[in-house]
Motif scaffolding. Structure first.
Motif, mmCIF file in Angstrom:
data_model
loop_
_atom_site.group_PDB
_atom_site.id
_atom_site.type_symbol
_atom_site.label_atom_id
_atom_site.label_comp_id
_atom_site.label_asym_id
_atom_site.label_seq_id
_atom_site.Cartn_x
_atom_site.Cartn_y
_atom_site.Cartn_z
ATOM 1 N N SER A 148 3.226 11.515 7.420
ATOM 2 C CA SER A 148 3.520 11.617 8.855
ATOM 3 C C SER A 148 4.610 12.654 9.068
ATOM 4 O O SER A 148 5.319 13.038 8.130
ATOM 5 N N LEU A 149 4.745 13.099 10.316
ATOM 6 C CA LEU A 149 5.661 14.190 10.661
ATOM 7 C C LEU A 149 6.751 13.694 11.603
ATOM 8 O O LEU A 149 6.490 12.899 12.500
ATOM 9 N N PRO A 196 0.238 10.662 11.770
ATOM 10 C CA PRO A 196 1.142 10.201 12.832
ATOM 11 C C PRO A 196 2.251 11.219 13.080
ATOM 12 O O PRO A 196 2.707 11.898 12.154
ATOM 13 N N VAL A 197 2.675 11.312 14.325
ATOM 14 C CA VAL A 197 3.734 12.240 14.717
ATOM 15 C C VAL A 197 4.859 11.460 15.391
ATOM 16 O O VAL A 197 4.605 10.642 16.280
ATOM 17 N N THR A 198 6.079 11.735 14.964
ATOM 18 C CA THR A 198 7.265 11.167 15.603
ATOM 19 C C THR A 198 8.077 12.312 16.182
ATOM 20 O O THR A 198 8.362 13.295 15.487
ATOM 21 N N ALA A 206 0.827 -1.208 0.000
ATOM 22 C CA ALA A 206 0.000 0.000 0.000
ATOM 23 C C ALA A 206 0.862 1.260 0.000
ATOM 24 O O ALA A 206 0.349 2.375 0.101
ATOM 25 N N GLY A 207 2.152 1.081 -0.118
ATOM 26 C CA GLY A 207 3.062 2.218 -0.075
ATOM 27 C C GLY A 207 3.639 2.423 1.307
ATOM 28 O O GLY A 207 3.072 1.985 2.309
ATOM 29 N N TRP A 208 4.789 3.071 1.375
ATOM 30 C CA TRP A 208 5.390 3.349 2.669
ATOM 31 C C TRP A 208 4.923 4.708 3.195
ATOM 32 O O TRP A 208 4.388 5.534 2.455
ATOM 33 N N ASP A 209 5.117 4.896 4.462
ATOM 34 C CA ASP A 209 4.778 6.156 5.131
ATOM 35 C C ASP A 209 5.789 7.217 4.705
ATOM 36 O O ASP A 209 6.994 7.044 4.881
ATOM 37 N N VAL A 210 5.312 8.310 4.113
ATOM 38 C CA VAL A 210 6.182 9.409 3.674
ATOM 39 C C VAL A 210 6.343 10.359 4.857
ATOM 40 O O VAL A 210 5.450 11.155 5.160
ATOM 41 N N ARG A 211 7.474 10.258 5.528
ATOM 42 C CA ARG A 211 7.685 10.986 6.781
ATOM 43 C C ARG A 211 8.620 12.174 6.556
ATOM 44 O O ARG A 211 9.783 11.996 6.207
ATOM 45 N N GLN A 212 8.130 13.362 6.756
ATOM 46 C CA GLN A 212 8.927 14.564 6.524
ATOM 47 C C GLN A 212 9.592 15.027 7.819
ATOM 48 O O GLN A 212 8.948 15.087 8.872
ATOM 49 N N VAL A 225 4.376 22.401 8.214
ATOM 50 C CA VAL A 225 3.652 21.159 8.512
ATOM 51 C C VAL A 225 2.400 21.043 7.652
ATOM 52 O O VAL A 225 2.147 20.012 7.009
ATOM 53 N N LEU A 226 1.594 22.106 7.621
ATOM 54 C CA LEU A 226 0.342 22.066 6.871
ATOM 55 C C LEU A 226 0.597 21.945 5.369
ATOM 56 O O LEU A 226 -0.107 21.197 4.664
#
Length: 623
Positions: A124-125, A152-154, A94-100, A114-115
């Protein structure tokens, strides 16, 4: 007209099977043409490439060479131990999480970024909070307008992980986010912080955080096992993996020692690894990491809990400050490798990461890299697409064994905390980086735009200064650092005098005879910020002196031609150059060629950093 039999598509049916020995004989012929004599296995070994950790890549992999490890039964299936092919049954289909990654210190500016990122493909952030990031009390403003049940937030808060985590949990409660809807990582990593800063942190705060999340926040993980401090200190792939295992085991001991169940303890960890432009090594590293962690889970009695959650970050070590646009190519390859390797989340660092705070354009390119690979290249449609490749399976296996050996060495030293504080980890990483630095200096590991094909005329990319990164512990190294120091000397000289230091390329004979070596010499000297003047195209003993004088060279000239023309003309041309004021005459070619007629040599495999540093010294270009 020949009528083909209706027996399916058997394109090779009428060709005899070739043997491995027949292929080796062809290799022997190729080597013989290049002046090398080797036969059989030795011929094949001559084409092998030595890697770090005692590993090597062979030119050809076959089923017998891989020991049958490419069999489906041997490597397993996604979602089942040893999780080699993926920690989840669906893998990254389903694709990986694109985390910026976002590092603004101003809550309002961070909120804007962020927005914008969430509205344009980021899923995700990854927020730096506390020292070097947004203040803990500014987290609410930074996340204003963010649907925390969807994004999601890291957190990455260093020593302030506890107050940062409490603030995020408070926001979840305040915004009525159901505990099962909150996802991400609270980012507690006391040992990673110690590796970065040299400041020990008590693990009790992380343990209490894990206890709370395990009991009431099923979608959150309290701890991050960050292997980037070891990668950024110059560690190899096996060392990065081994130290991540040692960190994870140290956290498991702390969690279970405090009464948290073993399975619950495994569920509190997320692992962070570097993804480099060495695509096959990155793929193998992520696959080996899952296999190794599954082995830890098996030894702990909870094999089903060993599905490692992975966050891959494009390598900061590979990023360059010169010609930073090339970083977009590096991060694309690294992102592809991370996705193919099965990372759950991928962060693509913006191309201007090492220049300061990334601008909106750089962040857009970073997030779109994943989007293109998933949506246009369809990279995520197949689970573990590299699985079954004889090369990838063998590299994964060899890397896993090397990493396990390193992990055991750290354990025998008393575990990671003791190995960090005794200096053992730093010493081992420094030794690895020293060896790699020698390869970089000799351009055995080329850096496009820096040590190869540099552009002295490029305009520098200027960015707003980024917050200072945590320091005081393990060093942060970069592949370009030695050449960057040389280029900085050249820049200072340009600012002070209006011109860069120059070397004259004395090309002998027709273009066919000198082009290869003139190009080589030009690239080498420009890598150190020395402008290579190749005008006129060719010189002889009668024209060399005038051409040298007109070049504006700072006492240096380089002869460039074929070996045959060197024998005919090098002596006379070198004498003419010296008469015109050249204090050092180099020859581009094998050392010993025209010995006595020239002073020094530049050649493939020479220590470019040492040569260039010496040249700048003699030109009076100070550091």
């Amino acid at each position: 007209m020949t009528v083909l039999p209706d027996d399916g598509l058997s394109l090779a049916a009428e060709f005899p099977d070739a043997t491995h020995e027949q292929w080796q004989r062809l290799v022997e012929g190729v080597l013989r043409k290049s002046g090398k004599e080797a036969s059989g296995e030795a011929a094949e070994n001559a084409l092998s490439t030595t890697l770090e950790d005692g590993l090597s890549t062979r030119p050809l992999y076959t089923a017998p060479a891989s020991g049958g490890s490419a069999d489906a039964d041997a490597i397993g299936l996604p979602g089942f131990p040893p999780f080699l092919r993926g920690g989840r049954a669906e893998g990254t289909a389903a694709g990986w999480d694109v985390r910026q990654r976002l590092t603004h210190t101003d809550p309002a500016l961070l909120n804007e970024a962020v927005l914008a990122d969430l509205e344009n493909g980021v899923t995700s952030l990854w927020l730096t909070v506390g020292r070097g990031g947004v203040p803990v009390e500014g987290l609410a403003r930074a996340l204003d307008g963010v649907y925390l049940d969807l994004a999601p937030v890291t957190l990455d808060a260093g020593a302030e992980f506890a107050p940062a985590a409490r603030e995020l949990l408070r926001l979840y409660a305040e915004r009525e986010v159901a505990p099962e809807a909150a996802r991400g990582s609270l980012g507690a990593d006391p040992l990673g912080h110690e590796a970065r800063t040299g400041e020990p942190l008590d693990l009790s705060g992380a343990v209490e955080l894990a206890r709370e999340t395990a009991a009431g926040w099923p979608g959150l993980r309290a701890l991050t096992v960050d292997a980037l401090p070891y990668h950024e200190a110059g560690g190899s792939a096996a060392q990065e993996l081994g130290l991540s295992l040692a960190t994870g085991v140290a956290y498991l001991r702390a969690l279970t020692g405090a009464g948290i169940g073993t399975e619950a303890a495994f569920g509190q960890l997320e692992f962070r690894y570097a993804a480099s432009a060495d695509q096959f090594l990155t793929i193998a590293k992520l696959r080996a990491a899952r296999r190794l962690w599954a082995r830890i889970a098996e030894a702990s009695g909870v094999p089903e809990a060993g599905a490692q959650r992975q966050h891959a970050v494009t390598s900061p070590v590979m990023m360059t400050r010169r010609d930073p646009w090339v970083n977009m190519l590096r991060t694309t390859v690294a992102c592809m490798a991370a996705g193919v390797g099965g990372a759950d989340a991928v962060t693509v660092l913006p191309f201007d990461h090492d220049l300061g705070l990334p601008d909106a354009f750089a962040r857009r390119i970073a997030r779109n890299t994943s989007t293109i690979l998933m949506e246009e290249s369809h990279l995520a449609r197949v689970i573990d697409p590299a699985g079954g490749s004889w090369y990838v399976e063998q590299l994964t296996d060899e890397l896993a064994h090397a990493a396990w050996e390193f992990f055991q060495r750290v354990e025998k030293a008393g575990g990671l905390p003791a190995a960090l504080r005794s200096g053992l980890v730093g010493e081992l990483l420094a030794a690895t980086w020293a060896e790699r630095s020698r390869k970089l200096a000799k351009r055995r590991e080329p850096i496009t735009g820096v040590s190869e094909f540099p552009m002295l005329s490029e305009k520098p990319v200027v960015r707003e200064s980024a917050p200072a990164a945590p320091s005081g512990g393990l060093p942060r190294v970069r592949r370009d650092e030695a050449f960057e120091a040389l280029r900085a000397r050249s820049d200072a000289h340009l600012a002070a005098t209006g011109s860069r230091p120059r070397v004259f390329l004395a090309a002998l004979g027709p273009a066919a005879a000198h082009t290869a070596r003139a190009t080589f010499a030009s690239n080498l000297f420009q890598a150190g910020g020395v402008e290579a003047v190749h005008d006129p195209v060719s010189v002889d003993a009668d024209t060399a002196a005038a051409a040298y004088a007109a070049s504006g060279a700072d006492g240096m000239a380089v002869l460039c031609s074929s070996d045959a023309l060197y024998e005919e003309r090098a002596g006379a041309v070198a004498a003419a150059l010296r008469a015109a004021g050249a204090t050092t005459v180099f020859l581009a070619g094998r050392p010993g060629t025209c010995e006595g007629a020239v002073d020094e040599y530049v050649f493939a495999g020479c220590d470019a950093v040492a040569v260039l540093s010496s040249v700048l010294d003699r030109m009076g270009v100070t550091s």
